[in-house]
Structures are given as structure tokens and as C-alpha cells.
Scaffold this motif. Structure first.
Motif, PDB file in Angstrom:
ATOM      1  N   LEU A  30      69.206  18.415  -2.258  1.00 15.77           N
ATOM      2  CA  LEU A  30      70.539  17.344  -2.517  1.00 15.77           C
ATOM      3  C   LEU A  30      71.625  18.089  -2.052  1.00 15.77           C
ATOM      4  O   LEU A  30      72.690  17.256  -1.578  1.00 15.77           O
ATOM      5  N   GLU A  31      71.763  19.362  -2.286  1.00 13.76           N
ATOM      6  CA  GLU A  31      73.178  20.153  -1.485  1.00 13.76           C
ATOM      7  C   GLU A  31      73.229  19.998  -0.133  1.00 13.76           C
ATOM      8  O   GLU A  31      74.178  19.539   0.727  1.00 13.76           O
ATOM      9  N   MET A  32      72.023  20.101   0.707  1.00 11.98           N
ATOM     10  CA  MET A  32      71.810  19.748   2.043  1.00 11.98           C
ATOM     11  C   MET A  32      72.341  18.370   2.450  1.00 11.98           C
ATOM     12  O   MET A  32      73.073  18.342   3.368  1.00 11.98           O
ATOM     13  N   ARG A  33      71.889  17.429   1.663  1.00  8.33           N
ATOM     14  CA  ARG A  33      72.165  15.979   1.865  1.00  8.33           C
ATOM     15  C   ARG A  33      73.643  15.717   1.899  1.00  8.33           C
ATOM     16  O   ARG A  33      74.375  15.103   2.688  1.00  8.33           O
ATOM     17  N   SER A  34      74.125  16.294   0.778  1.00  7.84           N
ATOM     18  CA  SER A  34      75.597  16.214   0.652  1.00  7.84           C
ATOM     19  C   SER A  34      76.613  16.935   1.649  1.00  7.84           C
ATOM     20  O   SER A  34      77.492  16.270   2.153  1.00  7.84           O
ATOM     21  N   LEU A  35      76.062  18.050   2.232  1.00  7.94           N
ATOM     22  CA  LEU A  35      76.717  18.771   3.072  1.00  7.94           C
ATOM     23  C   LEU A  35      76.759  18.099   4.498  1.00  7.94           C
ATOM     24  O   LEU A  35      77.728  18.129   5.202  1.00  7.94           O
ATOM     25  N   PHE A  36      75.526  17.626   4.902  1.00  6.93           N
ATOM     26  CA  PHE A  36      75.412  16.823   6.132  1.00  6.93           C
ATOM     27  C   PHE A  36      76.410  15.389   6.130  1.00  6.93           C
ATOM     28  O   PHE A  36      76.866  15.213   7.037  1.00  6.93           O
ATOM     29  N   HIS A  37      76.300  14.894   4.844  1.00 10.22           N
ATOM     30  CA  HIS A  37      76.880  13.758   4.600  1.00 10.22           C
ATOM     31  C   HIS A  37      78.637  14.031   4.961  1.00 10.22           C
ATOM     32  O   HIS A  37      79.516  13.367   5.473  1.00 10.22           O
ATOM     33  N   ILE A  38      79.043  14.795   4.218  1.00  8.22           N
ATOM     34  CA  ILE A  38      80.647  15.472   4.399  1.00  8.22           C
ATOM     35  C   ILE A  38      80.979  15.696   5.863  1.00  8.22           C
ATOM     36  O   ILE A  38      81.866  15.252   6.356  1.00  8.22           O
ATOM     37  N   TRP A  39      79.908  16.631   6.438  1.00 11.35           N
ATOM     38  CA  TRP A  39      80.210  17.008   7.863  1.00 11.35           C
ATOM     39  C   TRP A  39      80.201  15.713   8.694  1.00 11.35           C
ATOM     40  O   TRP A  39      80.953  15.675   9.838  1.00 11.35           O
TER      41      TRP A  39
ATOM     42  N   LEU B  30      81.147  12.570   7.992  1.00 14.00           N
ATOM     43  CA  LEU B  30      82.436  11.859   7.642  1.00 14.00           C
ATOM     44  C   LEU B  30      83.535  12.723   8.169  1.00 14.00           C
ATOM     45  O   LEU B  30      84.364  12.120   8.814  1.00 14.00           O
ATOM     46  N   GLU B  31      83.615  14.132   8.298  1.00 13.52           N
ATOM     47  CA  GLU B  31      84.551  14.611   8.970  1.00 13.52           C
ATOM     48  C   GLU B  31      84.765  14.755  10.342  1.00 13.52           C
ATOM     49  O   GLU B  31      85.708  14.546  11.019  1.00 13.52           O
ATOM     50  N   THR B  32      83.526  14.846  10.855  1.00 11.56           N
ATOM     51  CA  THR B  32      83.395  15.147  12.443  1.00 11.56           C
ATOM     52  C   THR B  32      82.880  13.581  13.238  1.00 11.56           C
ATOM     53  O   THR B  32      83.627  13.414  14.506  1.00 11.56           O
TER      54      THR B  32
ATOM     55  N   MET C 179      80.302  13.104  14.365  1.00  6.11           N
ATOM     56  CA  MET C 179      79.294  13.370  15.408  1.00  6.11           C
ATOM     57  C   MET C 179      77.824  12.990  14.837  1.00  6.11           C
ATOM     58  O   MET C 179      77.255  12.994  13.880  1.00  6.11           O
ATOM     59  N   CYS C 180      77.096  12.240  16.233  1.00  4.51           N
ATOM     60  CA  CYS C 180      75.608  11.765  15.719  1.00  4.51           C
ATOM     61  C   CYS C 180      74.851  12.846  15.607  1.00  4.51           C
ATOM     62  O   CYS C 180      73.710  12.657  14.918  1.00  4.51           O
ATOM     63  N   SER C 181      75.354  14.051  16.049  1.00  2.00           N
ATOM     64  CA  SER C 181      74.111  15.241  15.683  1.00  2.00           C
ATOM     65  C   SER C 181      73.848  15.550  14.579  1.00  2.00           C
ATOM     66  O   SER C 181      72.908  15.970  14.022  1.00  2.00           O
ATOM     67  N   VAL C 182      74.868  15.332  13.749  1.00  2.00           N
ATOM     68  CA  VAL C 182      74.849  15.449  12.153  1.00  2.00           C
ATOM     69  C   VAL C 182      74.004  14.599  11.619  1.00  2.00           C
ATOM     70  O   VAL C 182      73.225  15.078  10.639  1.00  2.00           O
ATOM     71  N   LEU C 183      74.108  13.637  11.918  1.00  2.00           N
ATOM     72  CA  LEU C 183      73.361  12.385  11.493  1.00  2.00           C
ATOM     73  C   LEU C 183      71.802  12.420  11.887  1.00  2.00           C
ATOM     74  O   LEU C 183      71.012  12.338  10.968  1.00  2.00           O
ATOM     75  N   GLU C 184      71.417  12.845  13.029  1.00  4.36           N
ATOM     76  CA  GLU C 184      70.347  13.126  13.719  1.00  4.36           C
ATOM     77  C   GLU C 184      69.691  14.159  12.838  1.00  4.36           C
ATOM     78  O   GLU C 184      68.311  14.121  12.503  1.00  4.36           O
ATOM     79  N   LEU C 185      70.256  15.327  12.914  1.00  2.00           N
ATOM     80  CA  LEU C 185      69.604  16.453  11.945  1.00  2.00           C
ATOM     81  C   LEU C 185      69.317  16.115  10.594  1.00  2.00           C
ATOM     82  O   LEU C 185      68.485  16.437  10.062  1.00  2.00           O
ATOM     83  N   CYS C 186      70.172  15.345   9.966  1.00  2.00           N
ATOM     84  CA  CYS C 186      69.929  15.194   8.487  1.00  2.00           C
ATOM     85  C   CYS C 186      68.661  14.165   8.328  1.00  2.00           C
ATOM     86  O   CYS C 186      67.918  14.413   7.656  1.00  2.00           O
ATOM     87  N   THR C 187      68.570  13.271   9.357  1.00  3.36           N
ATOM     88  CA  THR C 187      67.526  12.465   9.154  1.00  3.36           C
ATOM     89  C   THR C 187      66.339  13.260   9.670  1.00  3.36           C
ATOM     90  O   THR C 187      65.064  12.920   8.998  1.00  3.36           O
ATOM     91  N   ALA C 188      66.292  14.034  10.591  1.00  2.04           N
ATOM     92  CA  ALA C 188      65.159  14.775  10.844  1.00  2.04           C
ATOM     93  C   ALA C 188      64.620  15.867   9.784  1.00  2.04           C
ATOM     94  O   ALA C 188      63.568  15.865   9.416  1.00  2.04           O
ATOM     95  N   MET C 189      65.759  16.442   9.000  1.00  2.00           N
ATOM     96  CA  MET C 189      65.146  17.190   7.954  1.00  2.00           C
ATOM     97  C   MET C 189      64.676  16.449   6.820  1.00  2.00           C
ATOM     98  O   MET C 189      63.937  17.017   6.088  1.00  2.00           O
TER      99      MET C 189
END
Length: 172
Positions: free
Chosen positions: A81-90, A92-94, A96-106
């Protein structure tokens, strides 16, 4: 605490899964110092950004260091859950679609580990200790999660639209 965490993160047992079915030390260390989880995920994100054509799902399974991280996330729903929230924050801040792709893959890999733990090299003893999926996805939107993690197609898009319409109608 930070220096102890750094020393433990450098230990060889930190980068492999235990063979006796016990919880990996990395997952325990994340509970002691959440900045280590943030560091591990940011290193994965740096690699993803540096290599934009990387097939993340395959890389998460085949690269041993990343596989250990995925399995540790499965062993620790709070870390997941912490990983998901970190990726969400990152994201929103950046933006970058790379953040969303990595979150989806994880997230997809965690679901895969929960469904087929032995295909990921997990012992039966450790696989039996995994919590149920509601520990990782506490929301009531199971249908929406199934649509979002499935293959992308016109039919899935229509299912997504009807699911969202039904949720809006229920709230209205």
C-alpha cells in the motif's frame, strides 16, 4: 537506525529469498525504516526511465533483484500500500508515464504472485503464508480492478465505462 538499515541492506541475504519459507529480511527492514522501501522503488524507477523500451512484467520476473522486491511486497501488504501511494504521489508530482507504467507492472506482478506463487520461485511454505487479496486491495471495487488489470481492448473499455457509470448512478 539509518546506519543499521544501510548495513543490513548491503548484506547478501538482503538480495535473495530465504529457502526455509520465512519472511524475507527486506520486508522486515522496510517496516523498520520506510525510507529503504522508497530507495528501492526509486532505483527501479531510475532504471525504467533510463531504459524506456524495457518490458517491465518480464523484467520484474526475470531480474532476481526486482523479483525479490515484488515478493517482499507480496509478503507485506502495508509495504504494498505504501508502494502504491508513493507511485501515486510521484506520478502527480512529475506527470511521467514511466511512473504509471512501473506501478501498473508492479500491481500486475503482485496479483500474479498471489495467483501462482510457485511460478515465481516461492516455496509452498511461504506461499501459504500470503494474506488474501483484500489485504492488498482494501476497496470494494473488485470489478473495476479486474477490468483495469486485464488486457486492453474495446470490450474492456466498454466494461470500464459501464462500471464507472454504475458507480456514478449509485452515488447520485
Amino acid at each position: 537506525m539509518g546506519t543499521i538499515g544501510i548495513d543490513l541492506a548491503r548484506h547478501p541475504s538482503y538480495h535473495v529469498l530465504p529457502g526455509d519459507g520465512s519472511i524475507p529480511p527486506r520486508a522486515l527492514l522496510w517496516h523498520l525504516d520506510p525510507s529503504i522501501l522508497r530507495h528501492d522503488l526509486s532505483e527501479m524507477l531510475r532504471e525504467t526511465i533510463a531504459r524506456p523500451l524495457l518490458y517491465l512484467r518480464k523484467e520484474l520476473h526475470d531480474r532476481v533483484s526486482w523479483r525479490v522486491i515484488v515478493i517482499c511486497l507480496v509478503c507485506s501488504p502495508p509495504a504494498f500500500l505504501e508502494m502504491r501511494s508513493l507511485f501515486h504521489i510521484w506520478f502527480l508530482e512529475t506527470g511521467m508515464c514511466s511512473v504509471l507504467e512501473l506501478c501498473t507492472a508492479m500491481v500486475s506482478s503482485v496479483l500474479d504472485v498471489l495467483l501462482e506463487p510457485m511460478a515465481w520461485g516461492i516455496s509452498m511454505e511461504l506461499g501459504q503464508k500470503f494474506p488474501f487479496t483484500h489485504a492488498y486491495f482494501p476497496s470494494q471495487q473488485r470489478d473495476l480492478l479486474a477490468i483495469l488489470t486485464g488486457p486492453i481492448s474495446c470490450r474492456r473499455f466498454m466494461d470500464l465505462v459501464s462500471c464507472i457509470e454504475a458507480m456514478v448512478c449509485l452515488e447520485g
